[in-house]
Design an enzyme around this catalytic site. Structure first.
Site, mmCIF file in Angstrom:
data_model
loop_
_atom_site.group_PDB
_atom_site.id
_atom_site.type_symbol
_atom_site.label_atom_id
_atom_site.label_comp_id
_atom_site.label_asym_id
_atom_site.label_seq_id
_atom_site.Cartn_x
_atom_site.Cartn_y
_atom_site.Cartn_z
ATOM 1 N N TYR A 53 0.830 -1.220 0.000
ATOM 2 C CA TYR A 53 0.000 0.000 0.000
ATOM 3 C C TYR A 53 0.855 1.256 0.000
ATOM 4 O O TYR A 53 0.454 2.290 -0.530
ATOM 5 C CB TYR A 53 -1.020 -0.045 1.153
ATOM 6 C CG TYR A 53 -2.119 -1.033 0.808
ATOM 7 C CD1 TYR A 53 -2.113 -2.329 1.310
ATOM 8 C CD2 TYR A 53 -3.097 -0.690 -0.120
ATOM 9 C CE1 TYR A 53 -3.083 -3.255 0.935
ATOM 10 C CE2 TYR A 53 -4.072 -1.601 -0.514
ATOM 11 C CZ TYR A 53 -4.055 -2.892 0.003
ATOM 12 O OH TYR A 53 -4.995 -3.801 -0.393
ATOM 13 N N ASN A 87 -13.181 2.310 -5.312
ATOM 14 C CA ASN A 87 -11.790 2.757 -5.387
ATOM 15 C C ASN A 87 -11.309 3.266 -4.034
ATOM 16 O O ASN A 87 -12.097 3.808 -3.254
ATOM 17 C CB ASN A 87 -11.636 3.870 -6.438
ATOM 18 C CG ASN A 87 -12.019 3.373 -7.827
ATOM 19 O OD1 ASN A 87 -12.068 2.164 -8.076
ATOM 20 N ND2 ASN A 87 -12.346 4.294 -8.712
ATOM 21 N N VAL A 88 -10.031 3.075 -3.804
ATOM 22 C CA VAL A 88 -9.447 3.552 -2.534
ATOM 23 C C VAL A 88 -8.666 4.845 -2.773
ATOM 24 O O VAL A 88 -8.169 5.449 -1.839
ATOM 25 C CB VAL A 88 -8.547 2.455 -1.905
ATOM 26 C CG1 VAL A 88 -9.414 1.266 -1.475
ATOM 27 C CG2 VAL A 88 -7.427 2.007 -2.824
ATOM 28 N N ASP A 89 -8.629 5.275 -4.054
ATOM 29 C CA ASP A 89 -7.929 6.547 -4.310
ATOM 30 C C ASP A 89 -8.820 7.710 -3.875
ATOM 31 O O ASP A 89 -10.010 7.535 -3.642
ATOM 32 C CB ASP A 89 -7.533 6.658 -5.802
ATOM 33 C CG ASP A 89 -8.715 6.729 -6.755
ATOM 34 O OD1 ASP A 89 -8.774 5.945 -7.722
ATOM 35 O OD2 ASP A 89 -9.607 7.591 -6.535
ATOM 36 N N HIS A 104 -14.428 0.125 -0.141
ATOM 37 C CA HIS A 104 -13.268 -0.732 0.120
ATOM 38 C C HIS A 104 -12.145 -0.011 0.851
ATOM 39 O O HIS A 104 -11.009 -0.477 0.854
ATOM 40 C CB HIS A 104 -12.753 -1.320 -1.205
ATOM 41 C CG HIS A 104 -13.759 -2.233 -1.835
ATOM 42 N ND1 HIS A 104 -13.692 -2.618 -3.163
ATOM 43 C CD2 HIS A 104 -14.869 -2.824 -1.333
ATOM 44 C CE1 HIS A 104 -14.717 -3.421 -3.435
ATOM 45 N NE2 HIS A 104 -15.452 -3.548 -2.341
ATOM 46 N N GLY A 172 -16.899 1.959 -14.953
ATOM 47 C CA GLY A 172 -15.556 1.379 -14.850
ATOM 48 C C GLY A 172 -15.384 0.314 -13.803
ATOM 49 O O GLY A 172 -14.431 0.352 -13.019
ATOM 50 N N THR A 173 -16.315 -0.659 -13.773
ATOM 51 C CA THR A 173 -16.129 -1.793 -12.874
ATOM 52 C C THR A 173 -16.507 -3.067 -13.612
ATOM 53 O O THR A 173 -17.422 -3.086 -14.413
ATOM 54 C CB THR A 173 -16.959 -1.652 -11.577
ATOM 55 O OG1 THR A 173 -16.815 -2.848 -10.799
ATOM 56 C CG2 THR A 173 -18.433 -1.422 -11.872
ATOM 57 N N SER A 174 -15.771 -4.147 -13.288
ATOM 58 C CA SER A 174 -16.029 -5.428 -13.969
ATOM 59 C C SER A 174 -17.201 -6.165 -13.320
ATOM 60 O O SER A 174 -17.591 -7.239 -13.765
ATOM 61 C CB SER A 174 -14.758 -6.290 -13.903
ATOM 62 O OG SER A 174 -14.390 -6.465 -12.534
HETATM 63 N N1 APR Z 1 -12.852 3.931 -18.590
HETATM 64 C C1 APR Z 1 -13.852 3.202 -18.034
HETATM 65 N N2 APR Z 1 -13.717 1.900 -17.674
HETATM 66 C C2 APR Z 1 -12.521 1.325 -17.910
HETATM 67 C C3 APR Z 1 -11.435 2.012 -18.486
HETATM 68 C C4 APR Z 1 -11.642 3.373 -18.831
HETATM 69 N N3 APR Z 1 -10.661 4.122 -19.391
HETATM 70 N N4 APR Z 1 -10.379 1.151 -18.575
HETATM 71 C C5 APR Z 1 -10.808 -0.028 -18.062
HETATM 72 N N5 APR Z 1 -12.093 0.073 -17.675
HETATM 73 C C6 APR Z 1 -12.962 -0.945 -17.077
HETATM 74 C C7 APR Z 1 -12.637 -2.384 -17.463
HETATM 75 O O1 APR Z 1 -13.257 -2.709 -18.701
HETATM 76 C C8 APR Z 1 -13.259 -3.135 -16.285
HETATM 77 O O2 APR Z 1 -14.639 -3.399 -16.519
HETATM 78 O O3 APR Z 1 -12.789 -0.887 -15.683
HETATM 79 C C9 APR Z 1 -13.122 -2.155 -15.130
HETATM 80 C C10 APR Z 1 -12.015 -2.534 -14.170
HETATM 81 O O4 APR Z 1 -12.390 -3.737 -13.541
HETATM 82 P P1 APR Z 1 -11.498 -4.238 -12.334
HETATM 83 O O5 APR Z 1 -10.054 -4.106 -12.684
HETATM 84 O O6 APR Z 1 -12.050 -5.567 -11.906
HETATM 85 O O7 APR Z 1 -11.768 -3.142 -11.189
HETATM 86 P P2 APR Z 1 -12.998 -3.079 -10.208
HETATM 87 O O8 APR Z 1 -14.243 -3.606 -10.848
HETATM 88 O O9 APR Z 1 -13.037 -1.705 -9.654
HETATM 89 O O10 APR Z 1 -12.535 -4.101 -9.029
HETATM 90 C C11 APR Z 1 -13.407 -4.202 -7.922
HETATM 91 O O11 APR Z 1 -11.780 -5.649 -6.869
HETATM 92 O O12 APR Z 1 -9.615 -6.143 -6.308
HETATM 93 C C12 APR Z 1 -10.792 -5.613 -5.837
HETATM 94 O O13 APR Z 1 -10.983 -4.079 -4.102
HETATM 95 C C13 APR Z 1 -10.608 -4.184 -5.436
HETATM 96 O O14 APR Z 1 -12.204 -2.377 -5.590
HETATM 97 C C14 APR Z 1 -11.585 -3.431 -6.325
HETATM 98 C C15 APR Z 1 -12.587 -4.500 -6.699
#
Ligand code: APR
Length: 230
Positions: A53, A87-89, A104, A172-174
């Site tokens: 971290y 996000n933690v930022d 988180h 922007g989350t998977s």
């Molecule tokens: N703009 C928008 N979305 C984007 C971009 C962009 N420029 N680049 C990538 N992405 C998308 C990807 O397509 C994906 O769907 O952002 C998402 C990132 O997914 P992850 O990397 O899984 O991140 P996240 O969903 O925030 O993860 C959730 O997992 O590891 C834990 O605690 C951690 O908070 C995190 C949680």
């Protein structure tokens, strides 16, 4: 004003130069997640987790909010906006969002290991923590991060906020990490949902409009659409 609830993930900070977790070359490609971000990992090797971290904090202080973060601030002119972020930022706060709920944890904070209510904001000149760090009570500390295997204390308030939303936006989350990913299922029937992601996960819900674009472009498009829905 209508309630606009916006749930963000790592993707909204990607264009600020902060790695996502699961994209190619993402954070979890270079670090074993259960060693550097889980409760068991912290018990096993706290020094490694402090170091992990510390590195992410050093990266964050050089990052800046991007147009997507600022676009969410602009939406506060037209809606009662609540950001809920995985996000933690602190880029939402630095962009000027007035209501941000972190699910988180927060990278720029540390927490006492003896009293969970003792949480401290790190200043930019003292970004590092270690197993030797002591707070003002002389107690050891941990990063103020919700590790895997730990409860998500802010999930209940987050659910309530989504249940009251007139419009729900996901950026922007998977949608693979729970319980955060289940927030989308708390939206009242009939309320519109927007999902901005260049590579969106499948969402089997009605009322979802997918904007298959990076956050900076997608948020610009979203603002124009939402202005007609005030
Ligand atoms: N703009 C928008 N979305 C984007 C971009 C962009 N420029 N680049 C990538 N992405 C998308 C990807 O397509 C994906 O769907 O952002 C998402 C990132 O997914 P992850 O990397 O899984 O991140 P996240 O969903 O925030 O993860 C959730 O997992 O590891 C834990 O605690 C951690 O908070 C995190 C949680």
């Amino acid at each position: 004003m209508k309630k606009l609830v916006i749930s963000t993930g790592a993707g909204i900070s990607a264009e600020s130069g902060i790695k996502t977790f699961r994209d190619a070359d993402g954070l979890w490609e270079n670090y074993p997640v259960m060693e550097v971000a889980s409760h068991t990992g912290f018990l096993r090797n706290p020094e490694l987790i402090h170091k992990f971290y510390n590195e992410r904090r050093a990266q964050l202080v050089n990052a800046k909010p991007n147009a997507a973060h600022y676009g969410l601030v602009e939406l506060e002119k037209y809606f009662d906006v609540q950001v809920i972020t995985q996000n933690v930022d602190d880029l939402h706060e630095r962009a000027g969002s007035s209501k941000v709920l972190h699910l988180h944890g927060e990278l720029m904070k540390m927490q006492s290991l003896k009293n969970e209510n003792h949480v401290y904001t790190l200043d930019r000149d003292h970004l590092e923590t270690s197993t030797a760090t002591r707070d003002q009570y002389g107690d050891p500390v941990r990063p103020f991060i919700v590790f895997f295997e730990e409860a998500v204390p802010n999930f209940t308030p987050a659910m309530k906020l989504v249940q009251e939303a007139d419009i729900f936006v996901v950026i922007g989350t998977s949608l693979v990490v729970y319980p955060a990913a289940s927030l989308i299922n708390c939206v009242r029937p009939g309320k519109p949902i927007f999902y901005i992601d260049p590579n969106p996960a499948r969402v089997d819900l009605d009322n979802v409009t997918v904007i298959k674009k990076p956050a900076t472009e997608g948020v610009k498009e979203l603002i124009e659409t939402l202005k007609t829905m005030q």
